[in-house]
Design a protein around this motif. Sequence first.
Motif, PDB file in Angstrom:
ATOM      1  N   GLY A 184       0.802  -1.230   0.000  1.00 25.43           N
ATOM      2  CA  GLY A 184       0.000   0.000   0.000  1.00 25.43           C
ATOM      3  C   GLY A 184       0.829   1.272   0.000  1.00 25.43           C
ATOM      4  O   GLY A 184       0.554   2.195   0.787  1.00 25.43           O
ATOM      5  N   PHE A 185       1.835   1.333  -0.865  1.00 23.40           N
ATOM      6  CA  PHE A 185       2.751   2.476  -0.870  1.00 23.40           C
ATOM      7  C   PHE A 185       2.058   3.771  -1.292  1.00 23.40           C
ATOM      8  O   PHE A 185       2.518   4.858  -0.957  1.00 23.40           O
ATOM      9  N   PHE A 186       0.955   3.653  -2.032  1.00 21.54           N
ATOM     10  CA  PHE A 186       0.214   4.859  -2.426  1.00 21.54           C
ATOM     11  C   PHE A 186      -0.285   5.615  -1.185  1.00 21.54           C
ATOM     12  O   PHE A 186      -0.282   6.844  -1.153  1.00 21.54           O
ATOM     13  N   THR A 187      -0.717   4.873  -0.176  1.00 21.71           N
ATOM     14  CA  THR A 187      -1.166   5.504   1.068  1.00 21.71           C
ATOM     15  C   THR A 187      -0.019   6.239   1.757  1.00 21.71           C
ATOM     16  O   THR A 187      -0.201   7.355   2.282  1.00 21.71           O
ATOM     17  N   ASP A 188       1.164   5.617   1.748  1.00 18.27           N
ATOM     18  CA  ASP A 188       2.326   6.266   2.359  1.00 18.27           C
ATOM     19  C   ASP A 188       2.684   7.552   1.620  1.00 18.27           C
ATOM     20  O   ASP A 188       3.014   8.566   2.248  1.00 18.27           O
ATOM     21  N   ILE A 189       2.598   7.524   0.295  1.00 15.40           N
ATOM     22  CA  ILE A 189       2.884   8.728  -0.496  1.00 15.40           C
ATOM     23  C   ILE A 189       1.874   9.822  -0.170  1.00 15.40           C
ATOM     24  O   ILE A 189       2.237  10.998   0.018  1.00 15.40           O
ATOM     25  N   TYR A 190       0.609   9.446  -0.087  1.00 21.90           N
ATOM     26  CA  TYR A 190      -0.439  10.427   0.220  1.00 21.90           C
ATOM     27  C   TYR A 190      -0.207  11.080   1.583  1.00 21.90           C
ATOM     28  O   TYR A 190      -0.315  12.302   1.730  1.00 21.90           O
ATOM     29  N   MET A 191       0.101  10.266   2.599  1.00 24.99           N
ATOM     30  CA  MET A 191       0.297  10.802   3.940  1.00 24.99           C
ATOM     31  C   MET A 191       1.512  11.730   3.999  1.00 24.99           C
ATOM     32  O   MET A 191       1.473  12.790   4.635  1.00 24.99           O
ATOM     33  N   THR A 192       2.582  11.349   3.332  1.00 19.60           N
ATOM     34  CA  THR A 192       3.776  12.206   3.302  1.00 19.60           C
ATOM     35  C   THR A 192       3.482  13.518   2.593  1.00 19.60           C
ATOM     36  O   THR A 192       3.854  14.600   3.073  1.00 19.60           O
ATOM     37  N   LEU A 193       2.805  13.447   1.449  1.00 21.13           N
ATOM     38  CA  LEU A 193       2.453  14.652   0.702  1.00 21.13           C
ATOM     39  C   LEU A 193       1.545  15.563   1.525  1.00 21.13           C
ATOM     40  O   LEU A 193       1.732  16.787   1.560  1.00 21.13           O
ATOM     41  N   TYR A 194       0.586  14.980   2.204  1.00 20.41           N
ATOM     42  CA  TYR A 194      -0.333  15.748   3.042  1.00 20.41           C
ATOM     43  C   TYR A 194       0.418  16.491   4.148  1.00 20.41           C
ATOM     44  O   TYR A 194       0.198  17.687   4.379  1.00 20.41           O
ATOM     45  N   ARG A 195       1.312  15.807   4.842  1.00 18.15           N
ATOM     46  CA  ARG A 195       2.042  16.422   5.958  1.00 18.15           C
ATOM     47  C   ARG A 195       2.939  17.556   5.478  1.00 18.15           C
ATOM     48  O   ARG A 195       3.009  18.616   6.109  1.00 18.15           O
ATOM     49  N   VAL A 196       3.627  17.330   4.368  1.00 18.32           N
ATOM     50  CA  VAL A 196       4.526  18.366   3.847  1.00 18.32           C
ATOM     51  C   VAL A 196       3.747  19.604   3.419  1.00 18.32           C
ATOM     52  O   VAL A 196       4.094  20.736   3.783  1.00 18.32           O
ATOM     53  N   LEU A 197       2.682  19.400   2.649  1.00 20.97           N
ATOM     54  CA  LEU A 197       1.942  20.541   2.113  1.00 20.97           C
ATOM     55  C   LEU A 197       1.225  21.318   3.210  1.00 20.97           C
ATOM     56  O   LEU A 197       1.241  22.561   3.200  1.00 20.97           O
ATOM     57  N   VAL A 198       0.614  20.626   4.160  1.00 23.74           N
ATOM     58  CA  VAL A 198      -0.092  21.334   5.235  1.00 23.74           C
ATOM     59  C   VAL A 198       0.893  22.142   6.086  1.00 23.74           C
ATOM     60  O   VAL A 198       0.667  23.330   6.367  1.00 23.74           O
ATOM     61  N   GLY A 258       0.839  12.132  17.202  1.00 24.95           N
ATOM     62  CA  GLY A 258      -0.120  12.039  16.108  1.00 24.95           C
ATOM     63  C   GLY A 258       0.279  12.891  14.909  1.00 24.95           C
ATOM     64  O   GLY A 258       1.429  13.321  14.762  1.00 24.95           O
ATOM     65  N   GLU A 259      -0.715  13.148  14.062  1.00 23.19           N
ATOM     66  CA  GLU A 259      -0.466  13.914  12.836  1.00 23.19           C
ATOM     67  C   GLU A 259      -0.022  15.340  13.133  1.00 23.19           C
ATOM     68  O   GLU A 259       0.798  15.913  12.418  1.00 23.19           O
ATOM     69  N   LEU A 260      -0.572  15.927  14.190  1.00 25.50           N
ATOM     70  CA  LEU A 260      -0.234  17.312  14.519  1.00 25.50           C
ATOM     71  C   LEU A 260       1.255  17.465  14.800  1.00 25.50           C
ATOM     72  O   LEU A 260       1.870  18.475  14.420  1.00 25.50           O
ATOM     73  N   GLU A 261       1.855  16.484  15.441  1.00 22.78           N
ATOM     74  CA  GLU A 261       3.288  16.549  15.747  1.00 22.78           C
ATOM     75  C   GLU A 261       4.128  16.555  14.481  1.00 22.78           C
ATOM     76  O   GLU A 261       5.111  17.298  14.357  1.00 22.78           O
ATOM     77  N   LYS A 262       3.737  15.764  13.498  1.00 22.54           N
ATOM     78  CA  LYS A 262       4.499  15.675  12.250  1.00 22.54           C
ATOM     79  C   LYS A 262       4.344  16.946  11.417  1.00 22.54           C
ATOM     80  O   LYS A 262       5.309  17.446  10.832  1.00 22.54           O
ATOM     81  N   ALA A 315       7.545   7.256  15.631  1.00 24.88           N
ATOM     82  CA  ALA A 315       6.196   6.745  15.927  1.00 24.88           C
ATOM     83  C   ALA A 315       5.203   6.993  14.803  1.00 24.88           C
ATOM     84  O   ALA A 315       4.053   7.360  15.037  1.00 24.88           O
ATOM     85  N   ALA A 316       5.625   6.803  13.559  1.00 22.61           N
ATOM     86  CA  ALA A 316       4.723   6.964  12.424  1.00 22.61           C
ATOM     87  C   ALA A 316       4.297   5.588  11.915  1.00 22.61           C
ATOM     88  O   ALA A 316       5.127   4.704  11.725  1.00 22.61           O
ATOM     89  N   LYS A 317       2.996   5.418  11.692  1.00 22.86           N
ATOM     90  CA  LYS A 317       2.486   4.156  11.174  1.00 22.86           C
ATOM     91  C   LYS A 317       2.337   4.180   9.659  1.00 22.86           C
ATOM     92  O   LYS A 317       2.057   3.150   9.047  1.00 22.86           O
ATOM     93  N   SER A 318       2.488   5.338   9.064  1.00 19.70           N
ATOM     94  CA  SER A 318       2.392   5.487   7.615  1.00 19.70           C
ATOM     95  C   SER A 318       3.323   6.593   7.164  1.00 19.70           C
ATOM     96  O   SER A 318       3.831   7.369   7.977  1.00 19.70           O
ATOM     97  N   GLY A 319       3.537   6.671   5.867  1.00 18.05           N
ATOM     98  CA  GLY A 319       4.446   7.679   5.331  1.00 18.05           C
ATOM     99  C   GLY A 319       5.719   7.050   4.814  1.00 18.05           C
ATOM    100  O   GLY A 319       6.105   5.945   5.227  1.00 18.05           O
ATOM    101  N   ILE A 320       6.372   7.751   3.908  1.00 17.15           N
ATOM    102  CA  ILE A 320       7.591   7.222   3.294  1.00 17.15           C
ATOM    103  C   ILE A 320       8.700   7.078   4.326  1.00 17.15           C
ATOM    104  O   ILE A 320       9.499   6.137   4.279  1.00 17.15           O
ATOM    105  N   GLY A 321       8.764   8.000   5.284  1.00 19.51           N
ATOM    106  CA  GLY A 321       9.784   7.910   6.320  1.00 19.51           C
ATOM    107  C   GLY A 321       9.647   6.651   7.149  1.00 19.51           C
ATOM    108  O   GLY A 321      10.644   6.010   7.501  1.00 19.51           O
ATOM    109  N   SER A 322       8.397   6.274   7.468  1.00 17.54           N
ATOM    110  CA  SER A 322       8.188   5.047   8.231  1.00 17.54           C
ATOM    111  C   SER A 322       8.569   3.816   7.423  1.00 17.54           C
ATOM    112  O   SER A 322       9.083   2.832   7.978  1.00 17.54           O
TER     113      SER A 322
END
Length: 290
Positions: free
Chosen positions: A91-105, A157-161, A237-244
């Motif tokens: 499910g690497f697409f999910t990891d890409i989405y989460m990483t993109l979301y965190r960076v852009l926000v 959580g997401e806020l920390e990232k 402590a990341a469960k998703s994302g390219i870094g994890s």
Amino acid sequence: MLLQNGKESEITGMQSKTTEYSKTIKRKPASWLEPQKDISAKLYLSLSVASFLIFIGIWALLTYSGVVNPLFLPSPSSIIESGITLFTSYGFFTDIYMTLYRVLVGFILAFVIGMPLGLLIGSYKAAEAFFEPMVSFVRYMPISAFIPLFILWIGVGELEKVAIIFFGSLFSIILMIAVEVSSTRKELVEAAYTLGSSNFSVVRSVILPASIPGIMDTARLVLGWAWTYIVIAELIAAKSGIGSVILESQRMLQTGNIIFGILTIGTMGLISDLLLKKVSKIFFAWNDGR
């Protein structure tokens, strides 16, 4: 007669020197060797592709020849196989989405807050005296050192990232925009005052439009830094994302997955940079050749 011949030979010598000098003047270097000289889009694209082909060629030579152990550097084909496995089985697409979301926000929040502050500091010396020393002081603190505090304050959580991306980008954006704004040509400001503009009008109608192309360049640069911060953010402590994915692959000695994750971040960063560059040329073309 001898005097006349001497004058003729002197004139002939001067003409030959003039001809040689003219030839020298006409021998201009090729356009791509001239500093600040534009090149054709075709040549630009060819050189860009060539740099990647050379990189891949050296990589293939080192790996397929057996000079480097595959455990340390897999071959290009092995990296492709690792990527296919990540997409089809993990499910690497999910990891890409989460990483993109965190960076852009994180980056967009930093830019929305940092741009008006940078404009204020660059426009008014009183604001510069009040804000710049503290901003400069915080900017030199390593973002990785704040991770334990962020975990303590806001959890894992997401806020920390997002906070790591935001905090790592904000202060650089403020200072770089302030420098860009303060470099606005003084004669433009003086001309606006001569025409009866108010203080606010000078900032809105003169300083801001003159600075926007440089501000976009700042956004491109800091966005590139934000892509490097995401790896730090997702290693904790990341469960998703390219870094994890990179961290988990390191534990399993899956070098191919690590390199594919790094290449994916680089590709996403390059695409975002090209998009910002294109937007800047479309909307702020009036100052493209400054």
